[in-house]
Design an enzyme around this catalytic site. Structure first.
Site, short mmCIF file in Angstrom:
data_model
loop_
_atom_site.label_atom_id
_atom_site.label_comp_id
_atom_site.label_asym_id
_atom_site.label_seq_id
_atom_site.Cartn_x
_atom_site.Cartn_y
_atom_site.Cartn_z
N GLU A 1 33.21 -14.51 -10.22
CA GLU A 1 33.01 -15.96 -10.13
C GLU A 1 31.73 -16.27 -9.50
O GLU A 1 30.82 -17.15 -9.75
CB GLU A 1 34.05 -16.73 -9.81
CG GLU A 1 33.78 -18.48 -9.79
CD GLU A 1 32.95 -18.83 -8.51
OE1 GLU A 1 32.16 -19.97 -8.96
OE2 GLU A 1 33.09 -18.43 -7.39
N ASP B 1 36.98 -12.27 -7.07
CA ASP B 1 35.87 -11.39 -6.56
C ASP B 1 35.59 -11.93 -5.12
O ASP B 1 35.62 -13.10 -4.68
CB ASP B 1 34.45 -11.38 -7.28
CG ASP B 1 34.29 -12.85 -7.64
OD1 ASP B 1 35.02 -13.99 -7.52
OD2 ASP B 1 32.99 -13.03 -7.61
NI NI Z 1 34.74 -19.77 -4.54
#
Ligand code: NI
Length: 384
Positions: free
Chosen positions: A127, A69
């Site tokens: 994440e 992401d």
């Molecule tokens: Ni990172």
């Protein structure tokens, strides 16, 4: 195109299509195409993907994880392959992580007679968006049949050609908090009939800085940062309410619990001093990333001649890679990617990755799995 150029081309293509957590649809499609082109048969869970690669010799399974992401930032790098998605940017290096993992998968497929066992490549969403994508993938079975797991993060503070992987803690508990202050609003000319939420918020921010300096021992790593203050509407109104948000970083549960308790105490008593009220919302985020000693040492040994290992302290950053390590032994590694010239921090709109680090990342992951799988088969270890 050489394999090195191919890895860099993947990174540039992915850099142009950054997407936020769980919305990584174009990224997902790109990764699926690349994995299909290698003849792999990927498993899909939301925008996450995993695929198994078998060598010619049966053995244990090591997973390799990349996060996929981007961040809500307007890119300001001036790169020719800048983000095509205004307001979203790969400003942490996750584009590089994906490119490195694709390059590693390609090499594992091409050199099936050079290693033993099975490698699961896994591409994880979100994440940057706690509670993160890792726990969701684990619940979906991404670790089923996996014996060990490795992951890496590009690290702009380290020069290209260096890395850090060590036994024990690598990254911190990363919590967040909100302090909500309830005062009494009124006219800017008549403070005597108000309870000024701006003043109280300011006092709370200052007082919170005494936690690390006066309540935590000098040998206990801890950070308390206030990131935002929201209050007020215009110059001549005394604000009725205010909100302070921040983050807390620790390595021990004792320090974590003490800081939570102290924030609560300081917020409430400071507000009470001015006859107002405050409440705390404390949100535990990613836990400490703790490397398994044996995995970290094996990986470090396998990197001799590939990168120079950095002797450094753990990072106060947080990572949901921590959750995989709650379930399986493994290790997380920082790979130096400092650009020539000025180094901008991760999450900066100017963040740059030195692309010379990317082919090196392929070597680092490949040597890691190759060595772990060889050592495991040599020692005849059982699955956990
Ligand atoms: Ni990172």
């Amino acid at each position: 195109m050489t394999w090195q150029e191919e890895v860099i081309a993947h990174r540039r293509a992915l850099h142009q299509i950054p997407e936020l957590g769980f919305q990584e649809t174009k990224t997902h499609a790109y990764l699926m195409d690349a994995l299909h082109a290698m003849g792999l048969d990927p498993v899909v869970h939301k925008t996450g993907i995993w695929a198994d690669i078998d060598s010619l010799r049966p053995g244990r399974t090591v997973a390799l994880r990349a996060d996929i992401d981007g961040l809500p930032l307007l890119e300001d790098t001036g790169l020719s392959f800048s983000s095509n998605h205004p307001g979203v940017m790969h400003a942490c290096g996750h584009d590089g992580h994906m490119a490195i993992l694709l390059g590693t998968a390609a090499r594992l497929v091409a050199q099936k007679d050079h290693w033993t066992g099975r490698v699961r490549v896994l591409f994880q969403p979100a994440e940057e968006l706690p509670p993160g994508g890792a726990q969701d993938l684990i619940a979906a079975g991404v670790l089923d049949g996996v014996d060990q797991i490795l992951g890496l993060h590009l690290w702009s503070e380290y020069p290209v050609g260096t890395a850090r992987v060590a036994p024990g803690p690598m990254m911190a508990n990363a919590d967040s908090f909100i302090v909500r202050i309830k005062g009494r609003g009124g006219h800017g000319s008549q403070p005597e009939s108000t309870k000024d939420a701006v003043l109280i918020a300011a006092q709370i921010v200052v007082n919170l800085q005494t936690i690390v300096s006066r309540r935590i021992g000098a040998f206990e790593p801890a950070v308390v940062t206030c990131g935002t203050i929201q209050a007020g509407t215009t110059f001549n109104i005394i604000a009725e309410s205010a909100e302070v948000t921040g983050t807390v970083r620790t390595f021990s549960t004792a320090a974590q619990a003490l800081i939570q308790q102290e924030i609560q105490h300081i917020a409430k008593t400071t507000a009470r001093l001015y006859d107002a009220e405050a409440e705390l919302v404390y949100i535990k985020g990613y836990p400490v990333v703790v490397n398994d000693a044996r995995s970290a040492e094996q990986w470090a040994n396998a990197l001799e001649g590939t990168v120079t290992l950095q002797d450094d302290h753990p990072s106060m950053g947080g990572e949901d890679f921590a959750y995989y390590l709650h379930h399986r032994p493994g290790a997380f590694l920082f790979l130096g990617c400092a650009p020539d010239g000025e180094i901008f921090p991760h999450h900066s709109p100017h963040f740059l990755v030195n692309e010379a680090a990317l082919p090196l990342g392929v070597d680092v992951l490949y040597k890691g799995v190759q060595s772990l799988l060889a050592a495991d088969s040599a020692h005849g270890l059982q699955r956990p």
